[in-house]
Design a protein around this motif. Sequence first.
Motif, mmCIF file in Angstrom:
data_model
loop_
_atom_site.group_PDB
_atom_site.id
_atom_site.type_symbol
_atom_site.label_atom_id
_atom_site.label_comp_id
_atom_site.label_asym_id
_atom_site.label_seq_id
_atom_site.Cartn_x
_atom_site.Cartn_y
_atom_site.Cartn_z
ATOM 1 N N TYR A 52 0.824 -1.208 0.000
ATOM 2 C CA TYR A 52 0.000 0.000 0.000
ATOM 3 C C TYR A 52 0.864 1.267 0.000
ATOM 4 C CZ TYR A 52 -3.782 3.187 1.373
ATOM 5 O OH TYR A 52 -4.693 4.220 1.419
ATOM 6 N N PHE A 53 1.903 1.283 0.847
ATOM 7 C CA PHE A 53 2.750 2.475 0.951
ATOM 8 C C PHE A 53 4.018 2.371 0.101
ATOM 9 C CE2 PHE A 53 0.405 2.650 5.044
ATOM 10 C CZ PHE A 53 -0.147 3.917 4.920
ATOM 11 N N ASP A 54 4.205 1.219 -0.579
ATOM 12 C CA ASP A 54 5.401 0.995 -1.397
ATOM 13 C C ASP A 54 6.654 1.310 -0.586
ATOM 14 O OD1 ASP A 54 6.919 0.302 -3.592
ATOM 15 O OD2 ASP A 54 6.822 2.298 -4.510
ATOM 16 N N THR A 55 6.746 0.698 0.589
ATOM 17 C CA THR A 55 7.815 1.013 1.536
ATOM 18 C C THR A 55 8.761 -0.164 1.709
ATOM 19 O OG1 THR A 55 8.243 1.807 3.779
ATOM 20 C CG2 THR A 55 6.478 0.188 3.514
ATOM 21 N N LYS A 56 9.877 0.079 2.358
ATOM 22 C CA LYS A 56 10.839 -0.981 2.644
ATOM 23 C C LYS A 56 10.285 -1.921 3.714
ATOM 24 C CE LYS A 56 15.018 1.715 1.594
ATOM 25 N NZ LYS A 56 16.293 2.238 2.146
ATOM 26 N N ARG A 57 10.757 -3.153 3.671
ATOM 27 C CA ARG A 57 10.300 -4.139 4.655
ATOM 28 C C ARG A 57 10.770 -3.773 6.064
ATOM 29 N NH1 ARG A 57 10.364 -7.034 -0.050
ATOM 30 N NH2 ARG A 57 8.727 -8.631 -0.244
ATOM 31 N N ASN B 26 1.262 8.003 5.446
ATOM 32 C CA ASN B 26 2.543 7.345 5.174
ATOM 33 C C ASN B 26 2.795 6.298 6.254
ATOM 34 O OD1 ASN B 26 3.718 8.760 7.481
ATOM 35 N ND2 ASN B 26 3.843 10.564 6.131
ATOM 36 N N ILE B 27 3.848 5.514 6.047
ATOM 37 C CA ILE B 27 4.136 4.411 6.959
ATOM 38 C C ILE B 27 4.536 4.910 8.338
ATOM 39 C CG2 ILE B 27 6.558 4.274 6.283
ATOM 40 C CD1 ILE B 27 4.197 1.324 7.174
ATOM 41 N N TYR B 28 5.084 6.122 8.422
ATOM 42 C CA TYR B 28 5.534 6.649 9.712
ATOM 43 C C TYR B 28 4.348 6.919 10.645
ATOM 44 C CZ TYR B 28 9.907 7.218 7.178
ATOM 45 O OH TYR B 28 11.038 6.982 6.433
#
Length: 443
Positions: A75-80, A133-135
């Motif tokens: 969903y956020f195209d973030t790092k694992r 965002n993921i944060y």
Amino acid sequence: MKMGMDNEVVPLLKKKDTHVNITANTEAQLLQKTGRVKKTKARQTAILGACMYMHLMSLGFTVALGVIYVELIRYFDTKRSLAATVQSLFQGLTFLGGIAFSPIVIRFGVGKCTMIASTCGALSLFISIWSVNIYMVIVCIGFFGGLCMSVNYLSAFVAVGWTFSGHRKAALAALTMATALGQIFLPNLIEALIEQYGWTGACMVASGLMLNSLPCGLILYFSKHTFQENVNNSSSSSLKVCTCSSKKDVAFIVFLIVCLIYPGWGAVESWFIVDLTVLRGYGRQAGTVLLSLLGIFGLLGRMMGTALLTVFPTLSMAVPLASVFQFFALGHFIVIYLETYNGMLVGCLIRGLSIGAIMCFQPSMLLELRGIDRFPRTVAICNCFTGIVQIISGYLGGTVADLTGGYDIAFYVATITAAVSGMCLIIVKCLINIGKKTNLQTE
């Protein structure tokens, strides 16, 4: 003369070998005088049930975050490494926060603290659905959610420890079954909710389930006068957890080291089994099935451990824990070494049974080493060590996957730490035996 007899009733009641017969009227007068309510089986069952639900929605929910973990990456195209921080922070703070909140829980009572924590935890989970965002997810779910659930996790242990006296170890072991139940049902529920409503809808429903801990807090609040240690809170809080003045103190320190090294990497299946299954080409649903099976096998391990403690309530936990840790190491090794789905299934079977027994025996080990008076703060300190390493290890595990494209290194480190933990328990057993011999020679 009557006042003298009243003062002597309490110690007489605590001695099992006394032959003094106390009439029902005298016991009722004693309970009325101390402000306590007589414990019944129904009340004890209600307290245990409430505490089990609190564990289900605190530590049990961390496993369901393993399903959300995969969706957050997409969903956020973030790092694992960042996505893994949500789960590791939630689980780590669930353990770690107890050290900060234990004085508050003891002072204000488990009922009030549970109701406040449940409300705040549900609110933080609900707010997370507006994350951009993921944060924001890390802060809402990982940080605030973990802190709130640490209160419920600690309060459940304290309430059960104060409620049960005759079968305290068995009751504490039964309490840990709730985590396994959460591992069984919550991943499948979250998976179905994600398919239908996305991860935000899943978090919205989960916040409602977390809010259901409010009635549990009410049960504990109206049962506070039945707690065995309630009248001794002030004196218990002044006791030092460890003075390093005996072999048993050293054994406790060694066990704290075990609680520091095994829990972080030992959680690799709960955190990464779904993503590992996806990377091996089996799909997210297949990984969710393995995650639920971990819960089923964990429940079986806890049931066997509870049965053992019920039959042998005075059994020393060091040797059984040392043996189970070796199977725990074997489970990690098989999951990563055998790349077929059936191989992963066998590894999850061994891992689930062993972690179930470990989580079942761990409170009893703490009770054996420190006693009921020091139990609340001992659990908090032990959970603190566990929480620190889980926060760090979750991020490191995700980083390993980002750098190497897999989780092999994380699982092999978990294998080694589990084996070393078992060896440390042998040292604990030797120190306990040496301490007993020293005491006998002194006498």
